[in-house]
Write an enzyme that holds these catalytic residues in place. Structure first.
Site, PDB file in Angstrom:
ATOM      1  N   THR A 280       0.817  -1.215   0.000  1.00 21.15           N
ATOM      2  CA  THR A 280       0.000   0.000   0.000  1.00 21.15           C
ATOM      3  C   THR A 280       0.853   1.269   0.000  1.00 21.15           C
ATOM      4  O   THR A 280       0.324   2.376  -0.032  1.00 21.15           O
ATOM      5  CB  THR A 280      -0.907   0.034   1.254  1.00 21.15           C
ATOM      6  OG1 THR A 280      -0.064  -0.162   2.398  1.00 21.15           O
ATOM      7  CG2 THR A 280      -1.956  -1.048   1.211  1.00 21.15           C
TER       8      THR A 280
ATOM      9  N   VAL B  21       6.291   2.924  -2.832  1.00 20.11           N
ATOM     10  CA  VAL B  21       7.094   2.002  -3.650  1.00 20.11           C
ATOM     11  C   VAL B  21       6.268   0.751  -3.975  1.00 20.11           C
ATOM     12  O   VAL B  21       6.257   0.273  -5.113  1.00 20.11           O
ATOM     13  CB  VAL B  21       8.410   1.630  -2.920  1.00 20.11           C
ATOM     14  CG1 VAL B  21       9.209   0.614  -3.721  1.00 20.11           C
ATOM     15  CG2 VAL B  21       9.256   2.876  -2.663  1.00 20.11           C
TER      16      VAL B  21
ATOM     17  N   ARG C  74      21.719  -3.960   3.041  1.00 18.65           N
ATOM     18  CA  ARG C  74      22.588  -3.484   1.952  1.00 18.65           C
ATOM     19  C   ARG C  74      24.078  -3.669   2.175  1.00 18.65           C
ATOM     20  O   ARG C  74      24.802  -4.030   1.257  1.00 18.65           O
ATOM     21  CB  ARG C  74      22.314  -1.989   1.686  1.00 18.65           C
ATOM     22  CG  ARG C  74      20.994  -1.752   1.004  1.00 18.65           C
ATOM     23  CD  ARG C  74      20.787  -0.270   0.762  1.00 18.65           C
ATOM     24  NE  ARG C  74      19.413   0.019   0.423  1.00 18.65           N
ATOM     25  CZ  ARG C  74      18.829   1.186   0.665  1.00 18.65           C
ATOM     26  NH1 ARG C  74      19.509   2.167   1.231  1.00 18.65           N
ATOM     27  NH2 ARG C  74      17.577   1.381   0.332  1.00 18.65           N
TER      28      ARG C  74
ATOM     29  N   CYS D  95      18.015   5.251  -3.265  1.00 17.80           N
ATOM     30  CA  CYS D  95      17.608   5.942  -4.502  1.00 17.80           C
ATOM     31  C   CYS D  95      18.689   6.883  -5.048  1.00 17.80           C
ATOM     32  O   CYS D  95      18.942   6.920  -6.251  1.00 17.80           O
ATOM     33  CB  CYS D  95      16.301   6.690  -4.276  1.00 17.80           C
ATOM     34  SG  CYS D  95      16.196   7.508  -2.683  1.00 17.80           S
TER      35      CYS D  95
ATOM     36  N   GLN E 138      16.609  16.220  -3.222  1.00 16.69           N
ATOM     37  CA  GLN E 138      15.753  15.046  -3.169  1.00 16.69           C
ATOM     38  C   GLN E 138      14.279  15.368  -2.937  1.00 16.69           C
ATOM     39  O   GLN E 138      13.928  16.151  -2.039  1.00 16.69           O
ATOM     40  CB  GLN E 138      16.269  14.091  -2.080  1.00 16.69           C
ATOM     41  CG  GLN E 138      17.666  13.578  -2.406  1.00 16.69           C
ATOM     42  CD  GLN E 138      18.228  12.578  -1.420  1.00 16.69           C
ATOM     43  OE1 GLN E 138      19.407  12.641  -1.099  1.00 16.69           O
ATOM     44  NE2 GLN E 138      17.431  11.644  -0.944  1.00 16.69           N
TER      45      GLN E 138
ATOM     46  N   SER F 279       8.804  12.606  -1.957  1.00 15.51           N
ATOM     47  CA  SER F 279       8.302  11.228  -2.061  1.00 15.51           C
ATOM     48  C   SER F 279       9.375  10.219  -1.650  1.00 15.51           C
ATOM     49  O   SER F 279       9.052   9.065  -1.363  1.00 15.51           O
ATOM     50  CB  SER F 279       7.812  10.926  -3.483  1.00 15.51           C
ATOM     51  OG  SER F 279       8.856  11.177  -4.402  1.00 15.51           O
ATOM     52  N   GLY F 280      10.616  10.641  -1.602  1.00 17.39           N
ATOM     53  CA  GLY F 280      11.693   9.783  -1.105  1.00 17.39           C
ATOM     54  C   GLY F 280      11.465   9.399   0.348  1.00 17.39           C
ATOM     55  O   GLY F 280      12.008   8.407   0.833  1.00 17.39           O
TER      56      GLY F 280
ATOM     57  N   LYS G  83      25.124   6.334   3.315  1.00 16.95           N
ATOM     58  CA  LYS G  83      24.640   5.297   2.388  1.00 16.95           C
ATOM     59  C   LYS G  83      25.256   5.511   1.001  1.00 16.95           C
ATOM     60  O   LYS G  83      25.707   4.570   0.354  1.00 16.95           O
ATOM     61  CB  LYS G  83      23.107   5.348   2.269  1.00 16.95           C
ATOM     62  CG  LYS G  83      22.365   4.835   3.489  1.00 16.95           C
ATOM     63  CD  LYS G  83      20.866   4.999   3.280  1.00 16.95           C
ATOM     64  CE  LYS G  83      20.099   4.810   4.566  1.00 16.95           C
ATOM     65  NZ  LYS G  83      18.673   5.150   4.430  1.00 16.95           N
TER      66      LYS G  83
ATOM     67  N   ARG H 215      16.885  17.912   1.066  1.00 17.62           N
ATOM     68  CA  ARG H 215      15.468  17.713   0.716  1.00 17.62           C
ATOM     69  C   ARG H 215      14.918  19.006   0.126  1.00 17.62           C
ATOM     70  O   ARG H 215      15.139  20.092   0.695  1.00 17.62           O
ATOM     71  CB  ARG H 215      14.686  17.351   1.980  1.00 17.62           C
ATOM     72  CG  ARG H 215      13.272  16.930   1.726  1.00 17.62           C
ATOM     73  CD  ARG H 215      13.126  15.567   1.141  1.00 17.62           C
ATOM     74  NE  ARG H 215      13.519  14.523   2.075  1.00 17.62           N
ATOM     75  CZ  ARG H 215      13.715  13.243   1.738  1.00 17.62           C
ATOM     76  NH1 ARG H 215      13.585  12.864   0.484  1.00 17.62           N
ATOM     77  NH2 ARG H 215      14.050  12.351   2.644  1.00 17.62           N
TER      78      ARG H 215
ATOM     79  N   HIS I 165      14.563  12.916  -8.023  1.00 14.50           N
ATOM     80  CA  HIS I 165      15.762  13.395  -7.316  1.00 14.50           C
ATOM     81  C   HIS I 165      16.745  13.968  -8.340  1.00 14.50           C
ATOM     82  O   HIS I 165      16.992  13.351  -9.382  1.00 14.50           O
ATOM     83  CB  HIS I 165      16.485  12.237  -6.609  1.00 14.50           C
ATOM     84  CG  HIS I 165      15.795  11.719  -5.375  1.00 14.50           C
ATOM     85  ND1 HIS I 165      14.632  12.240  -4.869  1.00 14.50           N
ATOM     86  CD2 HIS I 165      16.164  10.703  -4.542  1.00 14.50           C
ATOM     87  CE1 HIS I 165      14.294  11.568  -3.771  1.00 14.50           C
ATOM     88  NE2 HIS I 165      15.199  10.638  -3.556  1.00 14.50           N
TER      89      HIS I 165
HETATM   90  N1  LIG Z   1      10.227   6.383  -1.441  1.00 13.68           N
HETATM   91  C1  LIG Z   1      11.399   6.182  -1.994  1.00 13.68           C
HETATM   92  O1  LIG Z   1      11.877   6.952  -2.859  1.00 13.68           O
HETATM   93  C2  LIG Z   1      12.224   4.992  -1.611  1.00 13.68           C
HETATM   94  C3  LIG Z   1      13.357   4.734  -2.354  1.00 13.68           C
HETATM   95  C4  LIG Z   1      14.143   3.643  -2.035  1.00 13.68           C
HETATM   96  C5  LIG Z   1      13.780   2.843  -0.985  1.00 13.68           C
HETATM   97  N2  LIG Z   1      12.678   3.095  -0.261  1.00 13.68           N
HETATM   98  C6  LIG Z   1      12.380   2.197   0.851  1.00 13.68           C
HETATM   99  O2  LIG Z   1      11.190   1.458   0.603  1.00 13.68           O
HETATM  100  C7  LIG Z   1      10.499   1.241   1.817  1.00 13.68           C
HETATM  101  C8  LIG Z   1       9.082   1.783   1.720  1.00 13.68           C
HETATM  102  O3  LIG Z   1       9.111   3.130   1.327  1.00 13.68           O
HETATM  103  P1  LIG Z   1       7.806   3.899   0.837  1.00 13.68           P
HETATM  104  O4  LIG Z   1       8.319   5.192   0.355  1.00 13.68           O
HETATM  105  O5  LIG Z   1       6.964   3.054  -0.062  1.00 13.68           O
HETATM  106  O6  LIG Z   1       7.033   4.096   2.258  1.00 13.68           O
HETATM  107  P2  LIG Z   1       5.484   4.314   2.557  1.00 13.68           P
HETATM  108  O7  LIG Z   1       4.805   5.008   1.446  1.00 13.68           O
HETATM  109  O8  LIG Z   1       5.447   4.937   3.908  1.00 13.68           O
HETATM  110  O9  LIG Z   1       4.892   2.810   2.659  1.00 13.68           O
HETATM  111  C9  LIG Z   1       5.237   1.924   3.685  1.00 13.68           C
HETATM  112  C10 LIG Z   1       4.599   0.566   3.453  1.00 13.68           C
HETATM  113  O10 LIG Z   1       5.054  -0.331   4.469  1.00 13.68           O
HETATM  114  C11 LIG Z   1       3.911  -0.904   5.119  1.00 13.68           C
HETATM  115  N3  LIG Z   1       4.203  -1.174   6.535  1.00 13.68           N
HETATM  116  C12 LIG Z   1       4.601  -0.305   7.487  1.00 13.68           C
HETATM  117  N4  LIG Z   1       4.742  -0.937   8.680  1.00 13.68           N
HETATM  118  C13 LIG Z   1       4.431  -2.237   8.458  1.00 13.68           C
HETATM  119  C14 LIG Z   1       4.385  -3.389   9.279  1.00 13.68           C
HETATM  120  N5  LIG Z   1       4.697  -3.346  10.573  1.00 13.68           N
HETATM  121  N6  LIG Z   1       4.029  -4.573   8.719  1.00 13.68           N
HETATM  122  C15 LIG Z   1       3.699  -4.646   7.423  1.00 13.68           C
HETATM  123  N7  LIG Z   1       3.726  -3.577   6.580  1.00 13.68           N
HETATM  124  C16 LIG Z   1       4.099  -2.389   7.095  1.00 13.68           C
HETATM  125  C17 LIG Z   1       2.834   0.155   4.981  1.00 13.68           C
HETATM  126  O11 LIG Z   1       1.574  -0.454   5.192  1.00 13.68           O
HETATM  127  P3  LIG Z   1       0.309   0.391   5.753  1.00 13.68           P
HETATM  128  O12 LIG Z   1      -0.281   1.084   4.559  1.00 13.68           O
HETATM  129  O13 LIG Z   1      -0.586  -0.677   6.279  1.00 13.68           O
HETATM  130  O14 LIG Z   1       0.811   1.333   6.791  1.00 13.68           O
HETATM  131  C18 LIG Z   1       3.068   0.585   3.539  1.00 13.68           C
HETATM  132  O15 LIG Z   1       2.543  -0.378   2.650  1.00 13.68           O
HETATM  133  C19 LIG Z   1      11.360   1.890   2.917  1.00 13.68           C
HETATM  134  O16 LIG Z   1      12.226   0.900   3.432  1.00 13.68           O
HETATM  135  C20 LIG Z   1      12.151   2.924   2.164  1.00 13.68           C
HETATM  136  O17 LIG Z   1      13.361   3.236   2.791  1.00 13.68           O
HETATM  137  C21 LIG Z   1      11.867   4.154  -0.551  1.00 13.68           C
END
Ligand SMILES: NC(=O)c1ccc[n+]([C@@H]2O[C@H](COP(=O)([O-])OP(=O)(O)OC[C@H]3O[C@@H](n4cnc5c(N)ncnc54)[C@H](OP(=O)(O)O)[C@@H]3O)[C@@H](O)[C@H]2O)c1
Length: 325
Positions: free
Chosen positions: A9, A12, A100, A129, A156, A159-160, A208, A230, A237
């Site tokens: 949800t 990403v 990583r 990213c 950045q 949305s990151g 990182k 940011r 980015h």
């Molecule tokens: N955004 C970027 O540009 C980016 C780039 C590289 C890597 N990442 C990495 O990708 C990951 C997610 O990032 P995002 O940007 O997609 O974050 P996000 O929009 O906040 O989404 C987080 C997701 O994780 C789920 N979640 C949170 N706690 C959980 C739990 N205890 N058990 C199961 N699911 C859980 C959430 O579910 P709910 O909806 O139920 O809360 C949601 O589906 C992070 O590790 C981040 O560092 C992000």
């Protein structure tokens, strides 16, 4: 194939699902399972022509056999559940930073080091990213001219920081001055800190970029000096990169090297984040050579796609191809 998405949800996670359609993978997935936290249990998400129900992530569900599990739910979720999935014999592609830098875990940008996935089973880490777009832009220059040092400043997008980051900027743009996620107001502002500040004075995000680049290029000696910032941009980015090389080359030779990496494009016109949002390319522009063996360039990519979901899908496709899955 049987595939699961953990964090389905999130920013990403939802992009993974869109890419399953865009890359025609959905036709090869016979069983697709979507996991998130208790909060999202029961939510319906459409992928291709079907609706899928989001399940609460539980240990038992990670012990099932999948062909691929994509994780994007943060480091602590990966630490616990990706390890369970791996022990059950699954191939896990993890977007968090948790695995990583672990010695035996491959850190993969498929266009650069995808071949290490041949015969590999277990956890595969997706880099940060900001690292992905930088190493993609520099890869062939590094291989041909040997880059000795890099000074990089990032710009950045919010949305990151996931859904919360996006909502904070959108709310502030509508007049709400509440600060919840970023350390200061991000609307009409620029914040030169991403992640905690470490003893070295660099932030976690900067560390990182340093450590991941060394691992991907397999070069402990390369010097990298990042400042991560940011900015009030929704998607994309940007990076200003200054680098010095051991061997010299002309600007035209550099352009040839940049264009040799798949999914990297050089542009004579300068590129800004609005143009790259929604694309799967890393764009290089504003290439300059002020003196011998010294160069500057402007690099941009969509952080949710190239910087996270698309790189993960490219890892899946490369692993699938190399291991005939
Ligand atoms: N955004 C970027 O540009 C980016 C780039 C590289 C890597 N990442 C990495 O990708 C990951 C997610 O990032 P995002 O940007 O997609 O974050 P996000 O929009 O906040 O989404 C987080 C997701 O994780 C789920 N979640 C949170 N706690 C959980 C739990 N205890 N058990 C199961 N699911 C859980 C959430 O579910 P709910 O909806 O139920 O809360 C949601 O589906 C992070 O590790 C981040 O560092 C992000």
């Amino acid at each position: 194939m049987k595939v699961a998405v953990v964090g389905a949800t999130g920013e990403v996670g939802r992009m993974f699902l869109r890419l399953f359609e865009e890359y025609n993978l959905i036709n090869e997935i016979q069983e697709l399972r979507l996991f998130a936290s208790e909060r999202s249990k029961g939510q319906k998400i459409k992928v291709g022509s079907k609706h899928y129900i989001v399940e609460k992530l539980e240990e038992e569900k990670m012990k099932e056999k999948y062909d691929y599990i994509l994780f994007s739910a943060g480091g602590s979720v990966s630490e616990k559940f990706a390890s369970i999935a791996e022990k059950a014999g699954n191939v896990v592609i993890d977007n968090s930073s948790f695995f990583r830098m672990k010695e035996n875990i491959p850190l993969v940008v498929p266009e650069i080091n995808g071949d290490i996935l041949k015969g590999y089973k277990g956890i595969i880490a997706n880099p940060n990213c900001s690292t992905i777009q930088m190493v993609l832009a520099l890869n062939n220059i590094y291989r041909s001219l040997i880059i000795k040092e890099i000074v990089v400043s990032t710009y950045q997008a919010v949305s990151g920081a996931g859904n919360k980051g996006l909502m904070e900027l959108i709310n502030q743009q509508q007049g709400n001055t509440e600060i919840k996620h970023f350390p200061k107001m991000i609307n009409n502002n620029v914040i030169p800190i991403i992640g905690d500040i470490l003893e070295s004075g660099f932030t976690k995000e900067e560390e990182k970029m340093i450590e991941e680049t060394k691992k991907i290029f397999d070069d402990k000696k390369i010097k990298i000096y990042p400042t991560t910032v940011r900015v009030p941009v929704l998607y994309g980015h940007s990076e200003s990169i200054f680098f010095r090389t051991e061997k010299d080359a002309s600007v035209n030779e550099l352009i040839e090297l940049i264009e040799k990496t798949p999914n990297v494009k050089y542009s004579e016109e300068y590129i800004s984040p609005i143009e790259v949002a929604g694309t799967d390319y890393t764009y290089v522009s504003r290439l300059r050579k002020p003196e011998e063996k010294t160069f500057l360039m402007w690099v941009i990519a969509d952080n949710i796609r190239v910087g996270a979901a698309t790189n993960a899908i490219r890892i899946l496709l490369k692993h699938k191809e190399l291991n005939s899955i």
